[in-house]
Design a protein around this motif. Structure first.
Motif, PDB file in Angstrom:
ATOM      1  N   LEU A  12      23.099  20.797 -57.340  1.00 42.19           N
ATOM      2  CA  LEU A  12      23.488  22.087 -57.919  1.00 42.19           C
ATOM      3  C   LEU A  12      24.040  23.035 -56.843  1.00 42.19           C
ATOM      4  O   LEU A  12      24.046  24.250 -57.023  1.00 42.19           O
ATOM      5  N   VAL A  17      29.004  22.565 -58.258  1.00 34.53           N
ATOM      6  CA  VAL A  17      29.074  23.464 -59.417  1.00 34.53           C
ATOM      7  C   VAL A  17      30.498  23.975 -59.631  1.00 34.53           C
ATOM      8  O   VAL A  17      30.970  24.096 -60.763  1.00 34.53           O
ATOM      9  N   HIS A 127      23.638  29.798 -53.725  1.00 33.98           N
ATOM     10  CA  HIS A 127      23.466  28.675 -54.658  1.00 33.98           C
ATOM     11  C   HIS A 127      23.157  29.199 -56.066  1.00 33.98           C
ATOM     12  O   HIS A 127      23.817  28.824 -57.046  1.00 33.98           O
ATOM     13  N   LEU A 131      25.636  29.277 -59.455  1.00 32.23           N
ATOM     14  CA  LEU A 131      25.184  28.545 -60.641  1.00 32.23           C
ATOM     15  C   LEU A 131      25.036  29.489 -61.830  1.00 32.23           C
ATOM     16  O   LEU A 131      25.490  29.179 -62.939  1.00 32.23           O
TER      17      LEU A 131
END
Length: 199
Positions: A12, A17, A127, A131
Motif C-alpha cells: 500500500l 497506490v 503513505h 492511500l
C-alpha cells in the motif's frame, strides 16, 4: 506480525497506490480504454522516476530507507518530486494530454506544498495520506462497493505504527491531509474546472 505489517506497508505504498490512478481518471472521463492505457504507461515513467531516485538515494546513504522516514531528509525528496511534476506538466502540454490529468497535477502540487508545510511540525504519514486520497477518489468516481476500500486506511495506519515508522498522531494527520486534499480538489473541479475536464 511485524512481517505482515511490512507487507501491508509495501503493497500500500505510494508507488503501488498511484500506479493505477492515471488509467482510472482517463478511462472514467473519456470512456476510451486504449487512450487511458497509453497515458497510464506514459505517467508510469514519471512515477517510477521518483521510485528510482529514492532507491539510488538509499544506496548512496542519502536516505535512511525507502520510506524516507527521517523528516530532515524529506525536503530533498519533495524538491525532486516537484521537478518531476513540473516535467510531467510540461509533457502534458506538449503532447496535448487529457485535461483530467492536469487536474491530477494540480492535486499533486497542492499536496506537495501542504505536506511540506505540515512536515515542519509533524512527520505526517505520506503513505496514509496518499492511500486516503486515492480511496476517496475511487468512492467519488465509482461509488458502489468501493467504500469497502476505506478499511485499508486503518490497516495501513496500524502497519506504519507497528513498524515504528510513525506515531498514531502522524497517521491521523496523514489521513486528515488526504481527506482535505481530496475535498479541495473535488470542489475545484466541480465548481471551477469541470468544463475544462470535459472539453
Amino acid at each position: 506480525m511485524i512481517n505482515f505489517a511490512r507487507s501491508v506497508s509495501f503493497l500500500l505504498s505510494p508507488l503501488f497506490v498511484l500506479l493505477p490512478i492515471p488509467y482510472i481518471l482517463v478511462s472514467r472521463f473519456t470512456d476510451n480504454h486504449i487512450y487511458a492505457i497509453k497515458w497510464m504507461i506514459f505517467s508510469y515513467i514519471f512515477i517510477l522516476a521518483i521510485a528510482v531516485f529514492i532507491g539510488v538515494g538509499v544506496l548512496l546513504g542519502i536516505f535512511s530507507n525507502f520510506d524516507v522516514s527521517k523528516r530532515e531528509q524529506r525536503p530533498l525528496l519533495f524538491t525532486f518530486t516537484a521537478l518531476i511534476i513540473f516535467s510531467y506538466l510540461v509533457s502534458l502540454l506538449i503532447f496535448d494530454g487529457p485535461k483530467i490529468l492536469f487536474m491530477a497535477v494540480f492535486a499533486l502540487i497542492l499536496g506537495l506544498i501542504i505536506i511540506a508545510i505540515v512536515n515542519q511540525w509533524v512527520k505526517a504519514s505520506i503513505h496514509v495520506a496518499i492511500l486516503t486520497s486515492s480511496v476517496l477518489l475511487m468512492i467519488i468516481l465509482y461509488k458502489g462497493y468501493y467504500f469497502l476500500f476505506l478499511l485499508l486506511i486503518p490497516l495501513l495506519s496500524w502497519a506504519r505504527v507497528k513498524m515504528r515508522e510513525h506515531t498514531i498522531l502522524e497517521t491521523v494527520v496523514g489521513s486528515i491531509f488526504g481527506v482535505l486534499l481530496t475535498v479541495i480538489v473535488y470542489v475545484a473541479s466541480r465548481y471551477f474546472l469541470i468544463g475544462m475536464i470535459y472539453n
